[in-house]
Design a protein around this motif. Structure first.
Motif, PDB file in Angstrom:
ATOM      1  N   LEU A 138       0.821  -1.189   0.051  1.00  0.00           N
ATOM      2  CA  LEU A 138       0.019  -0.037  -0.129  1.00  0.00           C
ATOM      3  C   LEU A 138       0.874   1.279   0.109  1.00  0.00           C
ATOM      4  N   HIS A 139       1.973   1.188   0.841  1.00  0.00           N
ATOM      5  CA  HIS A 139       2.873   2.388   0.859  1.00  0.00           C
ATOM      6  C   HIS A 139       3.539   2.756  -0.685  1.00  0.00           C
ATOM      7  N   THR A 140       3.879   1.641  -1.140  1.00  0.00           N
ATOM      8  CA  THR A 140       4.733   1.889  -2.179  1.00  0.00           C
ATOM      9  C   THR A 140       3.976   2.007  -3.629  1.00  0.00           C
ATOM     10  N   ASP A 141       3.128   1.265  -3.903  1.00  0.00           N
ATOM     11  CA  ASP A 141       2.144   1.174  -5.105  1.00  0.00           C
ATOM     12  C   ASP A 141       0.831   0.971  -5.000  1.00  0.00           C
ATOM     13  N   LEU A 142       0.311   1.215  -3.877  1.00  0.00           N
ATOM     14  CA  LEU A 142      -1.154   1.280  -3.635  1.00  0.00           C
ATOM     15  C   LEU A 142      -1.746  -0.185  -3.921  1.00  0.00           C
ATOM     16  N   LEU A 143      -0.824  -1.219  -4.395  1.00  0.00           N
ATOM     17  CA  LEU A 143      -1.204  -2.553  -4.242  1.00  0.00           C
ATOM     18  C   LEU A 143      -1.766  -2.615  -6.202  1.00  0.00           C
ATOM     19  N   VAL A 144      -1.334  -1.581  -6.855  1.00  0.00           N
ATOM     20  CA  VAL A 144      -1.937  -1.476  -8.202  1.00  0.00           C
ATOM     21  C   VAL A 144      -0.772  -1.625  -9.239  1.00  0.00           C
ATOM     22  N   GLY A 145       0.612  -2.030  -8.864  1.00  0.00           N
ATOM     23  CA  GLY A 145       1.644  -2.055  -9.619  1.00  0.00           C
ATOM     24  C   GLY A 145       2.215  -0.605  -9.974  1.00  0.00           C
ATOM     25  N   GLU A 146       2.566  -0.688 -11.271  1.00  0.00           N
ATOM     26  CA  GLU A 146       3.416   0.389 -11.880  1.00  0.00           C
ATOM     27  C   GLU A 146       2.453   1.627 -11.946  1.00  0.00           C
ATOM     28  N   ILE A 147       1.342   1.760 -12.107  1.00  0.00           N
ATOM     29  CA  ILE A 147       0.463   2.823 -12.080  1.00  0.00           C
ATOM     30  C   ILE A 147       0.415   3.423 -10.783  1.00  0.00           C
ATOM     31  N   GLY A 148       0.419   2.524  -9.688  1.00  0.00           N
ATOM     32  CA  GLY A 148       0.511   3.035  -8.226  1.00  0.00           C
ATOM     33  C   GLY A 148       1.806   3.517  -7.838  1.00  0.00           C
ATOM     34  N   ILE A 149       2.945   3.191  -8.354  1.00  0.00           N
ATOM     35  CA  ILE A 149       4.181   3.816  -8.340  1.00  0.00           C
ATOM     36  C   ILE A 149       4.224   5.248  -8.705  1.00  0.00           C
ATOM     37  N   ILE A 150       3.660   5.338 -10.104  1.00  0.00           N
ATOM     38  CA  ILE A 150       3.777   6.623 -10.775  1.00  0.00           C
ATOM     39  C   ILE A 150       3.035   7.469  -9.900  1.00  0.00           C
ATOM     40  N   PHE A 151       1.385   7.196  -9.334  1.00  0.00           N
ATOM     41  CA  PHE A 151       0.865   7.966  -8.543  1.00  0.00           C
ATOM     42  C   PHE A 151       1.514   8.423  -7.149  1.00  0.00           C
ATOM     43  N   VAL A 152       1.836   7.467  -6.588  1.00  0.00           N
ATOM     44  CA  VAL A 152       2.772   7.896  -5.427  1.00  0.00           C
ATOM     45  C   VAL A 152       4.038   8.821  -5.600  1.00  0.00           C
ATOM     46  N   GLY A 153       4.666   8.711  -6.654  1.00  0.00           N
ATOM     47  CA  GLY A 153       5.872   9.677  -7.089  1.00  0.00           C
ATOM     48  C   GLY A 153       5.260  10.726  -7.224  1.00  0.00           C
ATOM     49  N   LEU A 154       4.009  11.005  -8.235  1.00  0.00           N
ATOM     50  CA  LEU A 154       3.710  12.414  -8.310  1.00  0.00           C
ATOM     51  C   LEU A 154       3.079  13.183  -6.948  1.00  0.00           C
ATOM     52  N   LEU A 155       2.453  12.252  -6.473  1.00  0.00           N
ATOM     53  CA  LEU A 155       2.032  12.838  -5.050  1.00  0.00           C
ATOM     54  C   LEU A 155       3.063  13.287  -4.093  1.00  0.00           C
ATOM     55  N   SER A 156       4.074  12.512  -4.186  1.00  0.00           N
ATOM     56  CA  SER A 156       5.351  12.906  -3.246  1.00  0.00           C
ATOM     57  C   SER A 156       5.824  14.346  -4.037  1.00  0.00           C
ATOM     58  N   LEU A 157       5.880  14.254  -5.308  1.00  0.00           N
ATOM     59  CA  LEU A 157       6.389  15.758  -6.158  1.00  0.00           C
ATOM     60  C   LEU A 157       5.520  16.928  -5.732  1.00  0.00           C
ATOM     61  N   ALA A 158       4.307  16.610  -5.669  1.00  0.00           N
ATOM     62  CA  ALA A 158       3.208  17.505  -5.303  1.00  0.00           C
ATOM     63  C   ALA A 158       3.268  17.942  -3.932  1.00  0.00           C
ATOM     64  N   TRP A 159       3.716  17.154  -3.112  1.00  0.00           N
ATOM     65  CA  TRP A 159       3.899  17.281  -1.571  1.00  0.00           C
ATOM     66  C   TRP A 159       5.370  18.096  -1.212  1.00  0.00           C
ATOM     67  N   LEU A 160       6.209  17.720  -2.121  1.00  0.00           N
ATOM     68  CA  LEU A 160       7.342  18.577  -2.037  1.00  0.00           C
ATOM     69  C   LEU A 160       7.421  19.900  -2.299  1.00  0.00           C
ATOM     70  N   ILE A 161       6.676  20.094  -3.662  1.00  0.00           N
ATOM     71  CA  ILE A 161       6.457  21.583  -4.008  1.00  0.00           C
ATOM     72  C   ILE A 161       5.583  22.297  -3.017  1.00  0.00           C
ATOM     73  N   ASP A 162       4.517  21.575  -2.343  1.00  0.00           N
ATOM     74  CA  ASP A 162       3.774  22.166  -1.307  1.00  0.00           C
ATOM     75  C   ASP A 162       4.653  22.818  -0.073  1.00  0.00           C
ATOM     76  N   HIS A 163       5.820  21.952   0.055  1.00  0.00           N
ATOM     77  CA  HIS A 163       6.403  22.268   1.328  1.00  0.00           C
ATOM     78  C   HIS A 163       7.094  23.789   1.200  1.00  0.00           C
ATOM     79  N   PHE A 164       7.408  24.172  -0.165  1.00  0.00           N
ATOM     80  CA  PHE A 164       8.044  25.300  -0.413  1.00  0.00           C
ATOM     81  C   PHE A 164       6.891  26.472  -0.534  1.00  0.00           C
ATOM     82  N   LEU A 165       5.937  25.955  -1.223  1.00  0.00           N
ATOM     83  CA  LEU A 165       4.907  27.345  -1.283  1.00  0.00           C
ATOM     84  C   LEU A 165       4.057  27.442  -0.180  1.00  0.00           C
ATOM     85  N   SER A 166       4.224  26.347   0.921  1.00  0.00           N
ATOM     86  CA  SER A 166       3.504  26.670   2.154  1.00  0.00           C
ATOM     87  C   SER A 166       4.322  27.656   3.094  1.00  0.00           C
TER      88      SER A 166
END
Length: 372
Positions: A138-166
């Motif tokens: 669940l933590h690495t790919d939301l149990l859906v494989g490659e698509i889940g990894i991409i989603f988690v990576g994009l979410l992490s990227l958005a979270w990183l951006i949010d750290h600086f904009l906040s």
């Protein structure tokens, strides 16, 4: 400041759309920071071993025991028990009678080489045997494989951006900036809720920011490598570039391969057979390690027992150093128990930020509605 409304818009909608997913990643991240302890607590039949004095059983006997219990099993990673009360952990694939293969994990007693049990890798089940891996998935790919990894990576990227904009939202002006780290307002007030949301985020900002960055690099290793290579070279594990050949007809055993590297088996983290290149990769602990993974790779010829190559994950370049820290920091293992406690605290704070963010949004929405 014209950019402030844009930053507020981003922060609000990132929280609304991504907050629930961040809460899920934070909950599972807190759990798998203690993966071995959780697995041992839930599955003593698999992970706990009898403590017996004397020499441990040969690793070849350990593998043979697993293969006897699981016909068709071939390990691709043998993780040696690092504590006397833990079993050896063998990961590999089992070819079953109908010709299909499945990924399995086998567990064997170190002292007696007695088979302790097994489980299917990646099984989606709430059974106690599979729950630690379910949380990890669940933590690495939301149990859906490659698509889940991409989603988690994009979410992490958005979270990183949010750290600086906040940050500009937390510090609207430099004068009195320290007050952003404190909580005021009376109990239950919107002011107090906002202060707690802001202060908790600021106190753990460096740690959660690190988790966001490492979440990106772990989800997108190749893309991250391309970015880092613009600054510093990044080298690969040696067997990636070796020429493939047929497996040796009369390979030496695992114990002989280990003996070629070290006389002290306690220094060995794991052994990985690479028959496609005719080598064993023996991973041992080293002073350059930044976590508990045994980062020194020594390659032993399967036929002659001679050492053919050696590489530490720290490499010789700044790019290698950057990447060796990514998992170590994200898991908290870089700083031992204190590191895992800090990562767990950051996960709990992230859960609170998600919940308090939703509460702030809902309360402000209601206040606007009542004002109308």
């Amino acid at each position: 400041m014209r950019t402030r409304p844009a930053f507020r818009f981003w922060h609000r909608w990132f929280g609304i759309l991504g907050g629930a997913w961040l809460i899920l990643l934070a909950i599972t991240g807190c759990a798998i920071a203690w993966y071995d302890e959780l697995d041992g607590l839930l599955n003593p039949d698999l992970r706990h071993a009898q403590i017996v004095s004397g020499q441990p059983a040969p690793i070849d006997a350990v593998v043979a025991s697993a293969q006897d219990a699981l016909p068709g099993f071939e390990p691709n990673n043998i993780l040696l028990a690092q504590r006397p009360d833990r079993t050896h952990w063998l990961l590999g694939r089992q070819t079953i009678p109908d010709g299909t293969a499945r990924a399995v994990q086998a567990f064997v007693e170190p002292a007696s080489a007695q088979f302790a049990g097994w489980r299917k890798s990646g099984a989606i089940s709430l059974h106690r045997h599979h729950l630690p891996d379910l949380l990890y998935g669940l933590h690495t790919d939301l149990l859906v494989g490659e698509i889940g990894i991409i989603f988690v990576g994009l979410l992490s990227l958005a979270w990183l951006i949010d750290h600086f904009l906040s940050l500009p939202l937390a510090f609207p002006r430099l004068k009195g900036a320290l007050s952003a780290f404190r909580v005021g307002g009376h109990a239950g007030s919107l002011r107090q809720l906002w202060d707690r949301h802001r202060a908790s985020g600021l106190w753990l900002w460096p740690v959660t920011g690190m988790l966001a960055l490492t979440g990106v690099t772990l989800s997108f290793p190749m893309e991250s490598r391309e970015v880092v290579e613009t600054v510093s070279p990044v080298s690969d594990r040696l067997h990636y570039a070796m020429e493939e050949r047929g497996p040796p007809t009369n390979p030496i055993g695992l114990d002989a391969a280990i003996a070629s590297v070290t006389e002290d088996r306690a220094q060995v983290h794991s052994v990985r057979p690479h028959p496609e290149v005719g080598l064993y990769a023996v991973r041992t602990f080293d002073t350059r390690d930044v976590d508990n993974q045994g980062r020194l790779w020594t390659y032993v010829n399967m036929e002659t027992g001679k050492i053919t190559a050696q590489r530490h994950d720290a490499g010789e370049n700044a790019g290698d150093t950057f990447f060796i820290w990514q998992y170590a920091l994200h898991s908290g293992h870089a700083f031992g128990l204190a590191g895992r406690l800090l990562v767990t605290l950051a996960g709990l704070v992230t859960i609170y930020l998600g919940i308090s963010g939703y509460r702030l949004w809902w309360k402000r929405r209601r206040r606007i509605g009542q004002a109308r």
